[in-house]
Design a protein around this motif. Structure first.
Motif, PDB file in Angstrom:
ATOM      1  N   ARG A  73       0.859  -1.274   0.012  1.00 27.55           N
ATOM      2  CA  ARG A  73      -0.025  -0.011  -0.176  1.00 27.55           C
ATOM      3  C   ARG A  73       0.806   1.147  -0.118  1.00 27.55           C
ATOM      4  N   GLU A  74       0.428   2.179  -0.716  1.00 23.58           N
ATOM      5  CA  GLU A  74       1.184   3.652  -0.472  1.00 23.58           C
ATOM      6  C   GLU A  74       1.238   3.928   0.690  1.00 23.58           C
ATOM      7  N   PHE A  77       4.170   2.358   2.215  1.00 21.01           N
ATOM      8  CA  PHE A  77       5.493   2.657   1.672  1.00 21.01           C
ATOM      9  C   PHE A  77       6.145   4.094   2.064  1.00 21.01           C
ATOM     10  N   THR A 106       2.967   0.195  -5.820  1.00 19.10           N
ATOM     11  CA  THR A 106       2.135   0.574  -4.590  1.00 19.10           C
ATOM     12  C   THR A 106       0.654   0.775  -4.960  1.00 19.10           C
TER      13      THR A 106
ATOM     14  N   LEU B  89       9.563   7.135  -4.994  1.00 16.79           N
ATOM     15  CA  LEU B  89       8.066   7.041  -5.065  1.00 16.79           C
ATOM     16  C   LEU B  89       7.503   7.950  -6.271  1.00 16.79           C
TER      17      LEU B  89
END
Lengths: 346, 346
Positions: A73-74, A77, A106, B89
């Motif tokens: 999951r974002e 992270f 993600t 990210l």
DNA sequence: TTGATATATCGAAGCGCTTCTATAAATTTC
DNA sequence: GAAATTTATAGAAGCGCTTCGATATATCAA
């Protein structure tokens, strides 16, 4: 690409070694029959020419990608404390040994099939998948349906392969440690109880307290089911814990973030730690080493977990083509032990 | 792979749409001439059959991988505060738009050519590379020699494309803010000065202090060149700063970790923040929001930087084949602005 | 001694695409 | 209105590898 020198192909190696393409291929892959003498010659040509197989050609011909997907999951992270990031790192590290690339994906917390499907799944660009942490059930089902082998980390789903932490025993050990220090009123601080890791820690706490004197009544269990276990949540529940009817002398927290949040509030209230209040966390994140006081916690070997996950997945991938048994039937649910790290807060 | 349903190929789409392979390919890639009517038919077949192109076949035929590599130092990835992780990210996020996969590779701090060469480089499995943070010069040279286009992030090397933070101006703004609050003795707290980001922050500090009254003499510059800018280092330098001959009333720190370390020591010494000592950090990491007091700092838009890096690289990759101008000649050194976030510590 | 089996090597098919070339119709140019 | 150009489509070569026979020799069991 205009920038790259022409790459050396297997053909050139074969020519140089005076062998056939298939022989070179076999040497490279360690398959089939090749005489020692020939193998040596081929290996030599490979070194001499600096041959490196093309991943895409290989992939196309063999129908395997040599990629493995790592999905989380974002919010996991990006978490300030890199718990899953370290697991990822462990997997990444091991992937070098196993000759896989790890593709990270993600996904949003409220995953929806179709729109949120990671590209690596949609394009079937991986041989296997590691799913870290609690993710949306829709994702789980989609991966399941895809038929791509997968391993769960710090979570379980049906009886699919998984690597989990020995939460129950770790919690028991931590709480016993507190009891051993003379504490009788030990509280539990948790959050979203639907995450198995957290509920198992609670169970461990309850098991350990069952034989305590006085036995635990549930009065000292503080959980906020609608919150994730963050510093913020720890702070907020700290308000309840320390201003409640019965103020505990020790708190076992479901993770370090919660513990740190609790400590923050306690210190603002001038409550001394560990004299007035002993605090134990869980996870052993970086921040705990630098907090004041330093956090006593349960160490989780994150890199090792990632490594293990990748190894297990690689094993699965090797086995699948051979046997026809459905892989989820095998006993591939591993539990890794933890270690109580005593520092200053308890 | 035994587990996967047979994948739909371009051939089947062509048959279904009553078109040739090349026509379908052109539709998929938006190249060449295809009539609107035919395009519609093909698109329809694609949707109907659920066709997804095979990355490896594509890669093999077109001689591009559609992967981009993201290289950073292990120590930077594992850092407790996810600075580079967030940049990663951001890049990962943008990669979806640009249809690239991002392969992460971590390298040791004392990188040696050959032994430490990331697999993605060795196997030339990427079209381009993003290098984040200060890395060993050997790595830089090796990437340079490989001929693979690359973009640097938070670092510079020769005049290769890069995304950097506007450190100098940010530092000036921060220090001016402190001066504006009436502080005259403003110290600088830094570490490894060979990192351009840190030296630029120092320069900004010096520029801002030049016109201060009294002008800065260098007496209040505290740096430990042999340390990385961590909490630990901040704590240690805090000892020097707060016990020195001339104790400053404000400190501008080269990053948040240093600032947090300094605050930790100051609080142990019962020095009140911000009353006795104002502290400003740099980076705006997660931890600063939760510290006591909350950290005043310079916000760096990390995700945005990663995004920008990937965009820039993608642009480069599009251009390279067309023009023959060496790409590093172009004006591709971007600087991103920052924002001063005033919280409690100053 | 004779099948059967293990060892060794090679050639060729083919994985799923992209792209070059060929061909033809439609459109533009002067 | 003939030549040049643009638009549209198809066919085929080939990207670099794996793998499936085919073939041949060496080794083994009876």
């Amino acid at each position: 690409m205009s920038h790259s020198k022409k790459r050396v192909t297997i053909k050139e190696v074969a020519a140089d070694a005076n062998a056939s393409l298939s022989t070179v291929s076999m040497v490279v892959n360690g398959k089939g029959y090749v005489s020692d003498s020939k193998r040596k010659i081929v290996l030599n040509s490979i070194r001499k020419l600096g041959y490196v197989p093309s991943a895409s050609a290989r992939s196309l011909a063999s129908n395997r990608t040599n990629n493995i997907g790592f999905i989380l999951r974002e919010s996991h992270f990006t978490l300030s404390e890199p718990f899953y990031t370290r697991i990822f790192l462990g997997a990444e590290f091991e992937s070098k040994n196993q000759n896989y690339y790890v593709l990270l994906a993600t996904v949003p917390d409220d995953y929806k099939r179709g729109t949120d499907t990671p590209r690596l799944l949609k394009e079937r660009n991986v041989d296997g998948i590691i799913i870290a942490g609690k993710v949306n059930i829709n994702l789980l089902r989609e991966v399941e349906d895809s038929g791509i082998p997968f391993v769960l980390v710090d979570y379980q789903y049906k009886s699919y392969p998984s690597i989990t932490i020995d939460n129950r025993n770790a919690a028991i050990e931590a709480v016993r440690y507190l009891i051993g220090k003379g504490h009788t009123d030990v509280a539990f601080l948790g959050a979203d109880i639907s995450h198995p890791s957290i509920s198992e820690r609670l169970e461990g706490y309850q098991l350990a307290m069952m034989h305590a004197d006085p036995p635990e009544t549930g009065e000292l269990v503080f959980i906020d089911e609608h919150q994730s276990p963050t510093l913020q949540t720890g702070y907020e529940l700290g308000v309840k814990i320390l201003n409640g009817a019965k103020r505990p002398t020790a708190v076992f927290c479901a993770n370090d973030a919660l513990a740190l949040g609790l400590i923050k509030y306690a210190r603002e209230k001038k409550i001394r730690i560990p004299e007035d209040l002993a605090v134990v966390g869980f996870d052993d994140v970086e921040g705990g080493k630098f907090s004041t006081p330093q956090l006593t916690t349960v160490r989780v070997f994150k890199e090792q977990i990632g490594e293990l996950a990748l190894k297990l997945l690689a094993e699965l991938l090797d086995d699948v083509p051979k046997s026809n048994t459905r892989y989820e039937r095998s006993n591939h649910m591993l539990t890794v032990p933890t270690e109580l790290i005593v520092r200053e807060s308890a």
